[in-house]
Design an enzyme around this catalytic site. Structure first.
Site, PDB file in Angstrom:
ATOM      1  N   THR A  19     -11.050   6.464   6.806  1.00 33.29           N
ATOM      2  CA  THR A  19      -9.678   6.912   7.068  1.00 33.29           C
ATOM      3  C   THR A  19      -8.913   6.002   8.028  1.00 33.29           C
ATOM      4  O   THR A  19      -7.753   6.289   8.356  1.00 33.29           O
ATOM      5  CB  THR A  19      -9.700   8.338   7.636  1.00 33.29           C
ATOM      6  OG1 THR A  19     -10.601   8.376   8.758  1.00 33.29           O
ATOM      7  CG2 THR A  19     -10.175   9.334   6.585  1.00 33.29           C
ATOM      8  N   GLU A  20      -9.536   4.917   8.467  1.00 33.35           N
ATOM      9  CA  GLU A  20      -8.898   4.067   9.474  1.00 33.35           C
ATOM     10  C   GLU A  20      -7.529   3.567   9.041  1.00 33.35           C
ATOM     11  O   GLU A  20      -6.585   3.532   9.847  1.00 33.35           O
ATOM     12  CB  GLU A  20      -9.812   2.880   9.815  1.00 33.35           C
ATOM     13  CG  GLU A  20     -11.056   3.237  10.606  1.00 33.35           C
ATOM     14  CD  GLU A  20     -12.239   3.627   9.740  1.00 33.35           C
ATOM     15  OE1 GLU A  20     -13.350   3.727  10.270  1.00 33.35           O
ATOM     16  OE2 GLU A  20     -12.049   3.849   8.516  1.00 33.35           O
TER      17      GLU A  20
END
Length: 242
Positions: free
Chosen positions: A119-120
């Site tokens: 999800t970065e």
């Protein structure tokens, strides 16, 4: 934040920080580091199982009380270098930095209810430090897709990508023969075999760890990351979402 149990040579370390979904806070990382050190020094421990309470293995970095990138890199390297196999047991959600823990483990088994996401990119950063154990092990095209899109994927796709060893209907049934195999192996045989398996991963740490730490640190203080983290905490879309 980490509980420990022993059964016939297997030490089970359980991430137990339900208030933040086992996010990688400085405190949790430090506690896990100490537990792994104790396992390494205990001659009665043949192997380590890393698991979790609740429905989340780890939500990734604790955005309110994060561990430093250097500390987290050291934890992942500790798992890779531990002279005893480390087996991840997953039944739930794994996000961002939690995937770095999976990448550092020697074997990872997840049930089919589990899901995964890098999800970065959704908060304006990159999976810089967790790339160290992951890129030597994950299929390159799969890494490109999931690093760049941040999309959710299931345990079957995680196994196909090499992120986990096996996707199972019953994670404990799948884990049982693995643990019996480890119990039947000699300590020296396990330690030396693990050294053969981790040469490439440790080479990535030696070559790229400093760059990954610096990249992570600079990204987290950028304007885009501030907007992305604020949007995440406020449960809204970031300004760049189309």
């Amino acid at each position: 934040m980490v509980t420990t149990a022993h059964e016939r040579g297997i030490a089970t370390l359980t991430l137990d920080s339900p208030a933040n979904r086992n996010a990688l806070s400085a405190r949790l990382v430090g506690t896990l580091r100490d537990a792994l050190t104790a396992c390494a020094e205990d001659p009665s421990v043949r192997a380590v199982v890393l698991t979790h309470t609740g429905t989340t293995f780890s939500a990734g970095a604790d955005l309110k009380a994060p561990a430093s990138p250097y500390t987290f890199v050291a934890l992942m390297r500790q798992i890779v270098e531990l002279p005893k196999p480390v087996v991840a047991r997953v039944s739930g959600h794994v996000r961002a930095g939690g995937l770095g823990l999976l990448g550092a483990c020697d074997i990872a088994i997840a049930d089919r209810t589990s899901d995964f996401a890098f999800t970065e990119v959704r908060i304006g950063v990159a999976p810089a430090v967790i790339a160290l154990p992951l890129l030597p092990r994950v299929e390159p095209r799969a890494a490109a897709r999931y690093f760049l899109t941040g999309e959710l994927f299931d345990a079957g796709r995680a196994a196909d990508a090499g992120l986990i060893t096996e996707a199972a209907d019953d994670v404990d049934a799948a884990l049982a023969p693995v643990l019996e195999g480890l119990r039947g192996a000699s300590p020296q045989g396990l330690a030396e075999s693990k050294k053969l398996l981790t040469v490439g991963v440790l080479d990535a740490f030696d070559r790229y760890a400093e760059d990954a730490v610096q990249r992570s640190a600079s990204l987290f203080v950028s304007a885009e990351a501030r907007e992305g983290i604020t949007a995440f905490l406020e449960r809204r879309d970031a300004s760049w979402v189309l």
